[in-house]
Design a protein around this motif. Structure first.
Motif, PDB file in Angstrom:
ATOM      1  N   CYS A  45       0.832  -1.209   0.000  1.00 22.17           N
ATOM      2  CA  CYS A  45       0.000   0.000   0.000  1.00 22.17           C
ATOM      3  C   CYS A  45       0.866   1.258   0.000  1.00 22.17           C
ATOM      4  O   CYS A  45       0.596   2.217  -0.735  1.00 22.17           O
ATOM      5  CB  CYS A  45      -0.917   0.005   1.221  1.00 22.17           C
ATOM      6  SG  CYS A  45      -2.145  -1.323   1.236  1.00 22.17           S
ATOM      7  N   ASP A  61      -3.482  10.901   2.950  1.00 19.20           N
ATOM      8  CA  ASP A  61      -4.468  10.079   2.237  1.00 19.20           C
ATOM      9  C   ASP A  61      -4.288   8.601   2.577  1.00 19.20           C
ATOM     10  O   ASP A  61      -5.272   7.871   2.760  1.00 19.20           O
ATOM     11  CB  ASP A  61      -4.326  10.275   0.723  1.00 19.20           C
ATOM     12  CG  ASP A  61      -4.734  11.669   0.267  1.00 19.20           C
ATOM     13  OD1 ASP A  61      -5.448  12.359   1.023  1.00 19.20           O
ATOM     14  OD2 ASP A  61      -4.334  12.057  -0.853  1.00 19.20           O
ATOM     15  N   LEU A  62      -3.032   8.187   2.682  1.00 20.43           N
ATOM     16  CA  LEU A  62      -2.726   6.789   2.999  1.00 20.43           C
ATOM     17  C   LEU A  62      -3.257   6.405   4.375  1.00 20.43           C
ATOM     18  O   LEU A  62      -3.867   5.342   4.550  1.00 20.43           O
ATOM     19  CB  LEU A  62      -1.204   6.587   2.949  1.00 20.43           C
ATOM     20  CG  LEU A  62      -0.664   5.210   3.316  1.00 20.43           C
ATOM     21  CD1 LEU A  62      -0.975   4.210   2.221  1.00 20.43           C
ATOM     22  CD2 LEU A  62       0.848   5.281   3.539  1.00 20.43           C
ATOM     23  N   VAL A  97      -5.732   7.719   6.026  1.00 22.26           N
ATOM     24  CA  VAL A  97      -7.196   7.660   6.017  1.00 22.26           C
ATOM     25  C   VAL A  97      -7.683   6.385   5.338  1.00 22.26           C
ATOM     26  O   VAL A  97      -8.624   5.725   5.813  1.00 22.26           O
ATOM     27  CB  VAL A  97      -7.775   8.902   5.300  1.00 22.26           C
ATOM     28  CG1 VAL A  97      -9.281   8.762   5.091  1.00 22.26           C
ATOM     29  CG2 VAL A  97      -7.472  10.162   6.102  1.00 22.26           C
ATOM     30  N   LYS A  98      -7.037   5.999   4.267  1.00 29.13           N
ATOM     31  CA  LYS A  98      -7.481   4.850   3.483  1.00 29.13           C
ATOM     32  C   LYS A  98      -7.123   3.526   4.149  1.00 29.13           C
ATOM     33  O   LYS A  98      -7.852   2.541   4.030  1.00 29.13           O
ATOM     34  CB  LYS A  98      -6.854   4.917   2.092  1.00 29.13           C
ATOM     35  CG  LYS A  98      -7.429   3.914   1.104  1.00 29.13           C
ATOM     36  CD  LYS A  98      -6.936   4.174  -0.309  1.00 29.13           C
ATOM     37  CE  LYS A  98      -7.567   3.196  -1.297  1.00 29.13           C
ATOM     38  NZ  LYS A  98      -7.098   3.434  -2.689  1.00 29.13           N
ATOM     39  N   TYR A  99      -5.991   3.501   4.887  1.00 24.86           N
ATOM     40  CA  TYR A  99      -5.530   2.245   5.507  1.00 24.86           C
ATOM     41  C   TYR A  99      -5.320   2.467   7.004  1.00 24.86           C
ATOM     42  O   TYR A  99      -4.211   2.788   7.455  1.00 24.86           O
ATOM     43  CB  TYR A  99      -4.244   1.760   4.847  1.00 24.86           C
ATOM     44  CG  TYR A  99      -4.395   1.486   3.368  1.00 24.86           C
ATOM     45  CD1 TYR A  99      -5.002   0.317   2.919  1.00 24.86           C
ATOM     46  CD2 TYR A  99      -3.949   2.410   2.423  1.00 24.86           C
ATOM     47  CE1 TYR A  99      -5.161   0.074   1.563  1.00 24.86           C
ATOM     48  CE2 TYR A  99      -4.109   2.172   1.064  1.00 24.86           C
ATOM     49  CZ  TYR A  99      -4.713   1.000   0.640  1.00 24.86           C
ATOM     50  OH  TYR A  99      -4.874   0.757  -0.704  1.00 24.86           O
TER      51      TYR A  99
END
Length: 223
Positions: A19, A110-111, A113-115
């Motif tokens: 990721c 962003d990373l 929040v997404k993971y």
């Protein structure tokens, strides 16, 4: 050891590594190369894909003082200042050949929040490193140099050791000067103490490789 358990908590899984690589850029550094410097703008974080990194500060007299433990494969680096958008307060340099994934701050937000699993590990990493900083202060204040060196060797063997017929080999090379920076003493003291440890068969040094022969003897010095 608790230190080992905490170290394992901060390592990213292969899925989490994948990721991060989607959001970042791979960069390579040679041994001794500076990755970031004091007063640099902290606009990115680093994921260590391969290798070992030392975090240090430079005193007004030019002496390099290592702060925190060695950063190694599977760990995030450069988190604190990037998250609060301050300038770097330390230097980072490659101990050996290092491969990093560099993620700039907007992409890192962003990373996270997404993971969420990566966000949790980043938080755990910061908490552990705060405790490590407190422990270093205690070690310098309470332990003699021989104890600090013995503790350093035991920690490195536990985290980065490889079992061999000769003993537990610390799986990367450091000069006596580099070790001195890490435990707050002089190169001469490190050389003298390593020779003493060799004489009492606590360690062995062959072809510049360091082996731990007797953990009990080293642990007895940590007083």
């Amino acid at each position: 050891m608790i230190e080992n358990a905490n170290f394992a908590k901060t390592l990213l899984s292969k899925e989490e590594e994948s990721c991060i690589m989607q959001f970042g850029t791979i960069v390579h550094y040679q041994r001794g190369q500076v990755i970031f410097s004091e007063s640099d703008t902290a606009d990115r974080i680093y994921y260590i894909k391969e290798g070992y990194v030392r975090i240090f500060r430079v005193t007004p007299y030019g002496k390099k003082i290592t702060v925190g433990s060695i950063r190694s494969s599977g760990q995030l680096m450069g988190l604190a200042e990037t998250l609060y958008r301050g300038d770097r307060t330390c230097f980072a340099s490659a101990i050996n050949e290092v491969t990093l994934v560099v993620v700039r701050n907007p992409q890192f937000m962003d990373l996270l929040v997404k993971y969420p699993s990566i966000a949790i590990k980043a938080s755990i990493t910061l908490a552990i490193r705060m405790r490590e900083a407190e422990q270093i202060i205690e070690e310098i204040a309470c332990f003699q140099v021989s104890g600090r060196l013995a503790m350093f060797l035991v920690k490195m063997a536990k985290r980065m050791g490889v079992e061999t017929p000769k003993g537990t080999k610390i799986n990367f090379r450091l000069t006596h000067e580099e070790i001195a920076y890490m435990i707050g003493t002089s190169r001469q003291n490190v050389t003298s103490l390593l020779n003493a440890f060799k004489e009492e068969n606590s360690i062995a040094i062959e072809d510049k490789e360091l082996y731990i022969l007797d953990f009990d003897k080293l642990n007895n010095l940590i007083v």
